[in-house]
Motif scaffolding. Structure first.
Motif, PDB file in Angstrom:
ATOM      1  N   UNK A  41       0.846  -1.198   0.000  1.00  0.00           N
ATOM      2  CA  UNK A  41       0.000   0.000   0.000  1.00  0.00           C
ATOM      3  C   UNK A  41       0.876   1.240   0.000  1.00  0.00           C
ATOM      4  N   UNK A  42       0.636   2.139  -0.922  1.00  0.00           N
ATOM      5  CA  UNK A  42       1.450   3.345  -1.034  1.00  0.00           C
ATOM      6  C   UNK A  42       0.845   4.469  -0.213  1.00  0.00           C
ATOM      7  N   UNK A  43       1.652   5.116   0.612  1.00  0.00           N
ATOM      8  CA  UNK A  43       1.194   6.250   1.397  1.00  0.00           C
ATOM      9  C   UNK A  43       1.499   7.535   0.644  1.00  0.00           C
ATOM     10  N   UNK A  44       0.507   8.432   0.538  1.00  0.00           N
ATOM     11  CA  UNK A  44       0.637   9.641  -0.264  1.00  0.00           C
ATOM     12  C   UNK A  44       0.934  10.851   0.623  1.00  0.00           C
ATOM     13  N   UNK A  45       1.296  11.973   0.016  1.00  0.00           N
ATOM     14  CA  UNK A  45       1.899  13.071   0.757  1.00  0.00           C
ATOM     15  C   UNK A  45       1.134  13.602   1.967  1.00  0.00           C
ATOM     16  N   UNK A  46      -0.209  13.591   1.958  1.00  0.00           N
ATOM     17  CA  UNK A  46      -0.891  14.190   3.107  1.00  0.00           C
ATOM     18  C   UNK A  46      -0.927  13.261   4.321  1.00  0.00           C
ATOM     19  N   UNK A  47      -0.339  12.086   4.192  1.00  0.00           N
ATOM     20  CA  UNK A  47      -0.140  11.175   5.326  1.00  0.00           C
ATOM     21  C   UNK A  47      -1.403  10.430   5.744  1.00  0.00           C
ATOM     22  N   UNK A  48      -2.552  10.817   5.215  1.00  0.00           N
ATOM     23  CA  UNK A  48      -3.788  10.091   5.541  1.00  0.00           C
ATOM     24  C   UNK A  48      -4.300   9.318   4.342  1.00  0.00           C
ATOM     25  N   UNK A  49      -3.960   9.770   3.142  1.00  0.00           N
ATOM     26  CA  UNK A  49      -4.490   9.192   1.912  1.00  0.00           C
ATOM     27  C   UNK A  49      -3.618   8.045   1.439  1.00  0.00           C
ATOM     28  N   UNK A  50      -4.245   6.911   1.136  1.00  0.00           N
ATOM     29  CA  UNK A  50      -3.524   5.764   0.593  1.00  0.00           C
ATOM     30  C   UNK A  50      -4.258   5.255  -0.633  1.00  0.00           C
ATOM     31  N   UNK A  51      -3.502   4.592  -1.499  1.00  0.00           N
ATOM     32  CA  UNK A  51      -4.062   3.961  -2.693  1.00  0.00           C
ATOM     33  C   UNK A  51      -3.693   2.493  -2.684  1.00  0.00           C
ATOM     34  N   UNK A  52      -4.599   1.678  -3.207  1.00  0.00           N
ATOM     35  CA  UNK A  52      -4.291   0.255  -3.394  1.00  0.00           C
ATOM     36  C   UNK A  52      -5.093  -0.275  -4.569  1.00  0.00           C
ATOM     37  N   UNK A  53      -4.734  -1.470  -5.011  1.00  0.00           N
ATOM     38  CA  UNK A  53      -5.444  -2.096  -6.125  1.00  0.00           C
ATOM     39  C   UNK A  53      -6.889  -2.405  -5.734  1.00  0.00           C
ATOM     40  N   UNK A  54      -7.790  -2.217  -6.677  1.00  0.00           N
ATOM     41  CA  UNK A  54      -9.196  -2.546  -6.458  1.00  0.00           C
ATOM     42  C   UNK A  54      -9.372  -4.054  -6.436  1.00  0.00           C
ATOM     43  N   UNK A  55     -10.214  -4.519  -5.509  1.00  0.00           N
ATOM     44  CA  UNK A  55     -10.496  -5.949  -5.367  1.00  0.00           C
ATOM     45  C   UNK A  55     -11.996  -6.180  -5.467  1.00  0.00           C
ATOM     46  N   UNK A  56     -12.387  -7.421  -5.667  1.00  0.00           N
ATOM     47  CA  UNK A  56     -13.814  -7.743  -5.765  1.00  0.00           C
ATOM     48  C   UNK A  56     -14.584  -7.323  -4.517  1.00  0.00           C
ATOM     49  N   UNK A  57     -13.950  -7.410  -3.366  1.00  0.00           N
ATOM     50  CA  UNK A  57     -14.623  -7.030  -2.116  1.00  0.00           C
ATOM     51  C   UNK A  57     -14.943  -5.537  -2.061  1.00  0.00           C
ATOM     52  N   UNK A  58     -14.306  -4.734  -2.928  1.00  0.00           N
ATOM     53  CA  UNK A  58     -14.564  -3.288  -2.951  1.00  0.00           C
ATOM     54  C   UNK A  58     -15.808  -2.932  -3.745  1.00  0.00           C
ATOM     55  N   UNK A  59     -16.338  -3.875  -4.500  1.00  0.00           N
ATOM     56  CA  UNK A  59     -17.418  -3.554  -5.434  1.00  0.00           C
ATOM     57  C   UNK A  59     -18.651  -2.975  -4.746  1.00  0.00           C
ATOM     58  N   UNK A  60     -19.128  -3.507  -3.615  1.00  0.00           N
ATOM     59  CA  UNK A  60     -20.295  -2.870  -2.979  1.00  0.00           C
ATOM     60  C   UNK A  60     -20.058  -1.402  -2.620  1.00  0.00           C
ATOM     61  N   UNK A  61     -18.857  -1.081  -2.177  1.00  0.00           N
ATOM     62  CA  UNK A  61     -18.549   0.308  -1.826  1.00  0.00           C
ATOM     63  C   UNK A  61     -18.492   1.179  -3.069  1.00  0.00           C
ATOM     64  N   UNK A  62     -17.871   0.656  -4.140  1.00  0.00           N
ATOM     65  CA  UNK A  62     -17.813   1.416  -5.392  1.00  0.00           C
ATOM     66  C   UNK A  62     -19.218   1.637  -5.940  1.00  0.00           C
ATOM     67  N   UNK A  63     -20.061   0.626  -5.824  1.00  0.00           N
ATOM     68  CA  UNK A  63     -21.435   0.777  -6.300  1.00  0.00           C
ATOM     69  C   UNK A  63     -22.163   1.869  -5.520  1.00  0.00           C
ATOM     70  N   UNK A  64     -21.969   1.907  -4.198  1.00  0.00           N
ATOM     71  CA  UNK A  64     -22.617   2.931  -3.386  1.00  0.00           C
ATOM     72  C   UNK A  64     -22.152   4.328  -3.786  1.00  0.00           C
ATOM     73  N   UNK A  65     -20.864   4.476  -4.072  1.00  0.00           N
ATOM     74  CA  UNK A  65     -20.349   5.760  -4.530  1.00  0.00           C
ATOM     75  C   UNK A  65     -20.953   6.133  -5.884  1.00  0.00           C
ATOM     76  N   UNK A  66     -21.062   5.144  -6.780  1.00  0.00           N
ATOM     77  CA  UNK A  66     -21.649   5.395  -8.093  1.00  0.00           C
ATOM     78  C   UNK A  66     -23.114   5.805  -7.976  1.00  0.00           C
ATOM     79  N   UNK A  67     -23.850   5.138  -7.102  1.00  0.00           N
ATOM     80  CA  UNK A  67     -25.260   5.469  -6.913  1.00  0.00           C
ATOM     81  C   UNK A  67     -25.443   6.875  -6.369  1.00  0.00           C
ATOM     82  N   UNK A  68     -24.480   7.331  -5.569  1.00  0.00           N
ATOM     83  CA  UNK A  68     -24.539   8.701  -5.055  1.00  0.00           C
ATOM     84  C   UNK A  68     -24.440   9.721  -6.184  1.00  0.00           C
ATOM     85  N   UNK A  69     -23.834   9.314  -7.299  1.00  0.00           N
ATOM     86  CA  UNK A  69     -23.743  10.166  -8.488  1.00  0.00           C
ATOM     87  C   UNK A  69     -24.853   9.868  -9.485  1.00  0.00           C
TER      88      UNK A  69
END
Length: 285
Positions: free
Chosen positions: A1-29
């Motif tokens: 997991x890569x830690x980004x400059x503001x020290x709180x934000x991280x990025x990682x590869x998307x996994x199948x377990x993330x799909x419900x969360x991504x769907x919720x974000x998409x529905x918000x749009x």
């Protein structure tokens, strides 16, 4: 997991377990993706998610087509976290992962400034139609032409026709669309000259991609599915200059959105004999 400059934000590869969360974000749009739609998209490509203190607040997905091309989509940032550069970090990371390829993406007017900062330029547009049609006109074909169900042996010629029409390598996509949906081909004396796919997506069904030699035959292919599924909520993402927008509205499929097709790198080469009328989706093109 890569830690980004503001020290709180991280990025990682998307996994199948993330799909419900991504769907919720998409529905918000007000994006209509089902979990099944997102799972199928991730199966074909890859993605990243952005987290703040363990909470998913952003995403991007991409798809590699052949050796030189890619499409980029599902770029999301939760509203409370916008304006702080997170979208830029997500884009930078996704582009680094894609590497030295021609990259295409669709964006709304509001997304144009960010895309342009990364060297994307507008080349065309896509207009979204959706609604419920209860009529499907009979479009006459030539005596040696017929519309028939697509079979396994049609996968290779359909992929070749799709590539010629849209400029993207479709060898990986066409078998998946064939497996997960339905398709018809336009046959002229034993030669495949057009096709139209139909599958479940979002609130109902989507027709696309659609490739045909001309407008009358594109109408015939689309009408085939509208007639077979009369009364079903249906969506098409149509090429801006396809010449079918008024016809679709007359059938009850109204225009609701416009998107700009952006390219970074050399614009894909389009060849004959087929013309692309409807894309697969706003992410996969």
């Amino acid at each position: 997991m890569a830690t980004l400059p503001d020290n709180r934000l991280t990025l990682r590869a998307m996994e199948n377990d993330d799909i419900p969360t991504i769907q919720a974000m998409a529905q918000a749009e007000q994006w209509p993706h089902r979990k099944q739609d997102l799972a199928a998209m991730l199966e074909l490509g890859a993605g990243i998610i952005a987290l703040v203190e363990g909470k998913v607040i952003g995403s991007a997905m991409w798809w590699l087509w052949g050796e030189t091309q890619a499409t980029l989509g599902m770029i999301l940032v939760s509203r409370p976290f916008r304006g702080g550069g997170i979208g830029r970090i997500i884009m930078e990371t996704a582009l680094d992962q894609i590497g030295a390829r021609t990259i295409q993406m669709l964006t709304t007017e509001s997304g144009l400034p960010l895309a342009r900062k990364f060297g994307f330029r507008g080349v065309s547009e896509v207009r979204q139609h959706q609604g419920t049609s209860f009529t499907a006109p009979l479009i006459p074909l030539a005596p040696d032409e017929r519309i028939r169900p697509m079979g396994q042996s049609d996968i290779a010629p359909v992929a070749a026709l799709a590539k010629a029409a849209c400029g993207l390598d479709r060898q990986a996509l066409v078998p998946v669309l064939f497996e997960k949906g339905h398709a018809v081909v336009l046959d002229r004396g034993g030669e495949t000259i057009g096709f139209a796919f139909f599958r479940r997506f979002g609130r109902g069904y989507v027709i696309g991609p659609v490739v045909a030699p001309d407008i009358p035959r594109a109408k015939a292919l689309i009408a085939q599915w509208l007639g077979a599924r009369s009364g079903e909520f249906t969506r098409l993402d149509m090429i801006g200059e396809c010449g079918l927008h008024d016809w679709l509205e007359d059938l009850g499929l109204i225009r609701i959105n416009r998107f700009v097709t952006m390219v970074r790198g050399e614009e894909p080469s389009i060849a004959q004999p087929g013309q692309s009328f409807a894309i697969t989706s706003q992410a996969l093109f």
